[in-house]
Write a protein that holds these residues in place. Sequence first.
Motif, PDB file in Angstrom:
ATOM      1  N   VAL A   1       0.856  -1.181   0.000  1.00  0.00           N
ATOM      2  CA  VAL A   1       0.000   0.000   0.000  1.00  0.00           C
ATOM      3  C   VAL A   1       0.894   1.232   0.000  1.00  0.00           C
ATOM      4  CG1 VAL A   1      -1.748   1.283   1.276  1.00  0.00           C
ATOM      5  CG2 VAL A   1      -1.808  -1.208   1.265  1.00  0.00           C
ATOM      6  N   GLU A   2       0.697   2.094  -0.956  1.00  0.00           N
ATOM      7  CA  GLU A   2       1.424   3.344  -1.001  1.00  0.00           C
ATOM      8  C   GLU A   2       0.461   4.461  -0.644  1.00  0.00           C
ATOM      9  OE1 GLU A   2       3.203   3.767  -4.837  1.00  0.00           O
ATOM     10  OE2 GLU A   2       4.822   2.395  -4.351  1.00  0.00           O
ATOM     11  N   LEU A   3       0.872   5.283   0.297  1.00  0.00           N
ATOM     12  CA  LEU A   3       0.037   6.386   0.737  1.00  0.00           C
ATOM     13  C   LEU A   3       0.670   7.702   0.313  1.00  0.00           C
ATOM     14  CD1 LEU A   3      -0.693   5.102   4.340  1.00  0.00           C
ATOM     15  CD2 LEU A   3      -2.213   4.998   2.377  1.00  0.00           C
ATOM     16  N   GLU A   4      -0.081   8.482  -0.425  1.00  0.00           N
ATOM     17  CA  GLU A   4       0.409   9.804  -0.833  1.00  0.00           C
ATOM     18  C   GLU A   4      -0.178  10.851   0.095  1.00  0.00           C
ATOM     19  OE1 GLU A   4       1.332   9.268  -5.549  1.00  0.00           O
ATOM     20  OE2 GLU A   4      -0.229  10.647  -4.955  1.00  0.00           O
ATOM     21  N   GLU A   5       0.586  11.901   0.291  1.00  0.00           N
ATOM     22  CA  GLU A   5       0.156  12.968   1.186  1.00  0.00           C
ATOM     23  C   GLU A   5       0.686  14.294   0.650  1.00  0.00           C
ATOM     24  OE1 GLU A   5      -1.531  13.783   4.933  1.00  0.00           O
ATOM     25  OE2 GLU A   5      -0.052  12.220   5.284  1.00  0.00           O
ATOM     26  N   VAL A   6      -0.146  15.320   0.722  1.00  0.00           N
ATOM     27  CA  VAL A   6       0.289  16.669   0.387  1.00  0.00           C
ATOM     28  C   VAL A   6       0.540  17.398   1.694  1.00  0.00           C
ATOM     29  CG1 VAL A   6      -0.383  18.862  -0.649  1.00  0.00           C
ATOM     30  CG2 VAL A   6      -0.939  16.722  -1.810  1.00  0.00           C
ATOM     31  N   VAL A   7       1.723  17.972   1.816  1.00  0.00           N
ATOM     32  CA  VAL A   7       2.089  18.771   2.983  1.00  0.00           C
ATOM     33  C   VAL A   7       1.905  20.238   2.597  1.00  0.00           C
ATOM     34  CG1 VAL A   7       3.960  19.382   4.573  1.00  0.00           C
ATOM     35  CG2 VAL A   7       3.748  17.021   3.728  1.00  0.00           C
ATOM     36  N   VAL A   8       1.042  20.946   3.323  1.00  0.00           N
ATOM     37  CA  VAL A   8       0.809  22.360   3.026  1.00  0.00           C
ATOM     38  C   VAL A   8       1.695  23.224   3.923  1.00  0.00           C
ATOM     39  CG1 VAL A   8      -1.564  21.937   2.246  1.00  0.00           C
ATOM     40  CG2 VAL A   8      -1.145  22.686   4.592  1.00  0.00           C
ATOM     41  N   ALA A   9       1.791  24.478   3.589  1.00  0.00           N
ATOM     42  CA  ALA A   9       2.646  25.412   4.317  1.00  0.00           C
ATOM     43  C   ALA A   9       2.149  25.613   5.749  1.00  0.00           C
ATOM     44  CB  ALA A   9       2.683  26.753   3.591  1.00  0.00           C
ATOM     45  N   PRO A  10       3.034  25.419   6.739  1.00  0.00           N
ATOM     46  CA  PRO A  10       2.650  25.686   8.113  1.00  0.00           C
ATOM     47  C   PRO A  10       2.824  27.159   8.503  1.00  0.00           C
ATOM     48  CG  PRO A  10       4.790  24.651   8.065  1.00  0.00           C
ATOM     49  CD  PRO A  10       4.300  24.716   6.639  1.00  0.00           C
ATOM     50  N   LEU A  11       3.459  27.934   7.628  1.00  0.00           N
ATOM     51  CA  LEU A  11       3.689  29.360   7.871  1.00  0.00           C
ATOM     52  C   LEU A  11       3.438  30.139   6.595  1.00  0.00           C
ATOM     53  CD1 LEU A  11       6.762  28.002   9.163  1.00  0.00           C
ATOM     54  CD2 LEU A  11       6.169  29.983  10.490  1.00  0.00           C
ATOM     55  N   THR A  12       3.206  31.428   6.732  1.00  0.00           N
ATOM     56  CA  THR A  12       3.135  32.325   5.584  1.00  0.00           C
ATOM     57  C   THR A  12       4.508  32.960   5.420  1.00  0.00           C
ATOM     58  OG1 THR A  12       0.793  32.780   5.930  1.00  0.00           O
ATOM     59  CG2 THR A  12       2.046  34.435   4.693  1.00  0.00           C
ATOM     60  N   GLY A  13       5.010  32.992   4.178  1.00  0.00           N
ATOM     61  CA  GLY A  13       6.313  33.605   3.950  1.00  0.00           C
ATOM     62  C   GLY A  13       6.916  33.216   2.617  1.00  0.00           C
ATOM     63  N   THR A  14       8.251  33.275   2.576  1.00  0.00           N
ATOM     64  CA  THR A  14       9.017  32.981   1.370  1.00  0.00           C
ATOM     65  C   THR A  14       9.578  31.568   1.451  1.00  0.00           C
ATOM     66  OG1 THR A  14       9.654  35.311   1.270  1.00  0.00           O
ATOM     67  CG2 THR A  14      10.933  33.780  -0.073  1.00  0.00           C
ATOM     68  N   VAL A  15       9.344  30.790   0.411  1.00  0.00           N
ATOM     69  CA  VAL A  15       9.810  29.406   0.360  1.00  0.00           C
ATOM     70  C   VAL A  15      11.295  29.377   0.001  1.00  0.00           C
ATOM     71  CG1 VAL A  15       9.485  27.162  -0.758  1.00  0.00           C
ATOM     72  CG2 VAL A  15       7.504  28.641  -0.319  1.00  0.00           C
ATOM     73  N   LYS A  16      12.043  28.570   0.754  1.00  0.00           N
ATOM     74  CA  LYS A  16      13.484  28.408   0.544  1.00  0.00           C
ATOM     75  C   LYS A  16      13.812  26.916   0.440  1.00  0.00           C
ATOM     76  CE  LYS A  16      14.562  32.775   1.516  1.00  0.00           C
ATOM     77  NZ  LYS A  16      15.235  33.657   0.595  1.00  0.00           N
ATOM     78  N   GLN A  17      14.913  26.615  -0.198  1.00  0.00           N
ATOM     79  CA  GLN A  17      15.409  25.240  -0.228  1.00  0.00           C
ATOM     80  C   GLN A  17      16.199  24.983   1.053  1.00  0.00           C
ATOM     81  OE1 GLN A  17      14.351  23.117  -2.596  1.00  0.00           O
ATOM     82  NE2 GLN A  17      13.217  24.927  -3.251  1.00  0.00           N
ATOM     83  N   LEU A  18      16.286  23.741   1.486  1.00  0.00           N
ATOM     84  CA  LEU A  18      17.065  23.437   2.687  1.00  0.00           C
ATOM     85  C   LEU A  18      18.512  23.871   2.544  1.00  0.00           C
ATOM     86  CD1 LEU A  18      15.963  19.969   4.127  1.00  0.00           C
ATOM     87  CD2 LEU A  18      15.474  22.254   4.977  1.00  0.00           C
ATOM     88  N   SER A  19      19.042  23.804   1.335  1.00  0.00           N
ATOM     89  CA  SER A  19      20.435  24.215   1.122  1.00  0.00           C
ATOM     90  C   SER A  19      20.649  25.692   1.443  1.00  0.00           C
ATOM     91  CB  SER A  19      20.865  23.917  -0.319  1.00  0.00           C
ATOM     92  OG  SER A  19      20.012  24.589  -1.228  1.00  0.00           O
ATOM     93  N   ASP A  20      19.572  26.487   1.502  1.00  0.00           N
ATOM     94  CA  ASP A  20      19.662  27.910   1.847  1.00  0.00           C
ATOM     95  C   ASP A  20      19.656  28.160   3.358  1.00  0.00           C
ATOM     96  OD1 ASP A  20      19.597  28.556  -0.864  1.00  0.00           O
ATOM     97  OD2 ASP A  20      17.408  28.794  -0.876  1.00  0.00           O
ATOM     98  N   VAL A  21      19.415  27.125   4.160  1.00  0.00           N
ATOM     99  CA  VAL A  21      19.351  27.276   5.614  1.00  0.00           C
ATOM    100  C   VAL A  21      20.775  27.388   6.155  1.00  0.00           C
ATOM    101  CG1 VAL A  21      18.619  26.204   7.780  1.00  0.00           C
ATOM    102  CG2 VAL A  21      17.169  26.020   5.739  1.00  0.00           C
TER     103      VAL A  21
END
Length: 165
Positions: free
Chosen positions: A11-31
């Motif tokens: 069984v494969e379960l797909e899930e959409v993760v929505v934004a938990p905050l309002t703001g500018t999206v960054k890649q992890l490499s930018d952290v």
Amino acid sequence: MLKRLFGKKEVELEEVVVAPLTGTVKQLSDVPDPVFSQKMMGDGIAIEPSEGNVVSPVDGEIIQFFPTRHAIGIRSKAGVEILIHVGLDTVNMKGEGFTGHVKEGDKVKVGDKLITFDLDLIQEKATSTITPIIITNGDSVEIVERMAIDRCEKGKTALLKTKRS
């Protein structure tokens, strides 16, 4: 033949993760912290928040809530485990400027309020306000799509599509 009828199915379960905050999206490499940018805790995405509210990115359960209220862990109904870590070096604030609205074991829905925080205080006292959103059980969950967006709205904008098998 019976095995085909009654055998265990993958069984494969797909899930959409929505934004938990309002703001500018960054890649992890930018952290600007190697623990997150080098994916030592897992893969994911980050948000530079424009306001001090964190909401649930999935329907699920609170599985961890740090006493300092700067980070929270959620397990979605599909089994995706998500860590939301507000800012960098915010643990050193010892909870100052953070208010929790849930506790471990609480069931949550997308958009439910989890944490409010003083964005100005974090800008003053912490290394950064950038907030990593990490899939911590990457051994059983794969990010299959990253939405190509620059800005997001809490509780509404889809960020990631995951698949768990």
